[in-house]
Enzyme design. Structure first.
Site, PDB file in Angstrom:
ATOM      1  N   GLU A   1       0.922  -1.248  -0.025  1.00 35.66           N
ATOM      2  CA  GLU A   1       0.044   0.079  -0.044  1.00 35.66           C
ATOM      3  C   GLU A   1       0.761   1.274  -0.011  1.00 35.66           C
ATOM      4  OE1 GLU A   1      -2.995  -0.164  -0.531  1.00 35.66           O
ATOM      5  OE2 GLU A   1      -3.350  -2.416  -0.340  1.00 35.66           O
TER       6      GLU A   1
ATOM      7  N   GLU B   1      -0.991  -2.610  -9.547  1.00 33.83           N
ATOM      8  CA  GLU B   1      -0.801  -3.407  -8.498  1.00 33.83           C
ATOM      9  C   GLU B   1       0.453  -4.189  -8.545  1.00 33.83           C
ATOM     10  OE1 GLU B   1      -2.982  -3.784  -5.917  1.00 33.83           O
ATOM     11  OE2 GLU B   1      -4.092  -2.224  -6.421  1.00 33.83           O
TER      12      GLU B   1
END
Length: 265
Positions: A128, A190
């Site tokens: 993250e 991602e």
């Protein structure tokens, strides 16, 4: 759809995706917003979430999450954020976490049931924070702004030339951009965040091999309820595992080179 319309759409998309910045892994990026703007947006979003969601009052789990985050954030480049990160645990069953520009990290308690140890939690938090380091939020907002501008321009050309069935054509162009541009970019983000997160956790003293175990846990927790990869914003777990394994050797070297060994319980 006529050839000239296809060409116009292709040229528009190509122009929109021209790079004016470079990501940590060398991708070209379009970044229209300043760091200060993103930090302000991140602060506003985080404040709203703390008002709308229940914040955990469990002292032990809060200390555990903060311990992992505090081990990772010193390795964030100072130009990304040079300050104390705010870490909040939200009492929610979601198996998720996030990081925002301006030094904000949120972890949902549901994640702690899937990330079985400190190393697996570090893989998620590192991932993250990797989004923040690579300015993926800025890139996605910039991409959305440009695609909207491009779609409006194509629509105006179609209307000006009185092209029949303009509505269906614009709908087709919109779907093409979503499947052909936006979703692949999300999957690229991602995958890039996985690699950055792997580096972060290893330098912080967490075992990078546990990132593979984490995604095996994630796949088991999903019960196979995932859309096909082409239409998903996230790569399939096996794709992520392969990507992590392909980048494991330098991460292991970083892990073995550091004397850091956090003890978060």
């Amino acid at each position: 759809m006529s050839t000239w319309i296809k060409t116009l759409a292709a040229v528009s998309v190509a122009a929109l995706l021209g790079g004016c910045a470079t990501s940590p892994t060398g991708r070209n990026q379009v970044l229209l917003y300043s760091s200060d703007q993103l930090a302000q947006m991140g602060d506003q979003a985080f404040s709203s979430m703390k008002e709308e969601l229940k914040v955990s009052n469990q002292r032990v789990e809060n200390a555990y999450v903060e311990c992992v985050a505090d081990a990772i954030t010193p390795y964030v480049p100072k130009e990304v954020y040079d300050g104390q990160w705010e870490v909040v645990v939200f009492d929610d069953e979601q198996v998720n976490a996030f990081a925002l520009p301006g030094g904000k990290i949120g972890v949902y308690t549901g994640l702690l049931n899937v990330a079985k140890n400190q190393d697996q939690l570090a893989a998620v938090i590192g991932h993250e924070v990797g989004h923040v380091i690579a300015q993926h939020g800025n890139e996605r907002m910039s991409q959305g702004t440009l695609i909207n501008m491009g779609s409006q321009a194509v629509g105006q050309v179609l209307a000006a030339n009185e092209v029949p069935q303009t509505g269906p054509i614009m709908a087709a162009i919109g779907l093409g951009m979503q499947v052909g541009v936006q979703l692949p970019f999300s999957r690229a983000h991602e995958s890039e965040a996985d690699v950055i997160g792997l580096q972060l956790m290893a330098k912080s003293g967490f075992d990078p091999r546990q990132s593979v175990d984490l995604w095996q846990n994630m796949e088991a927790a999903s019960d196979g309820e995932r859309p096909m990869e082409m239409l998903s914003t996230h790569p399939a777990p096996q794709t992520r595992i392969s990507n992590l394994q392909a980048n494991m050797e330098p991460a292991l070297a970083d892990y073995q080179a550091t004397s850091n060994r956090p003890k978060c319980k």
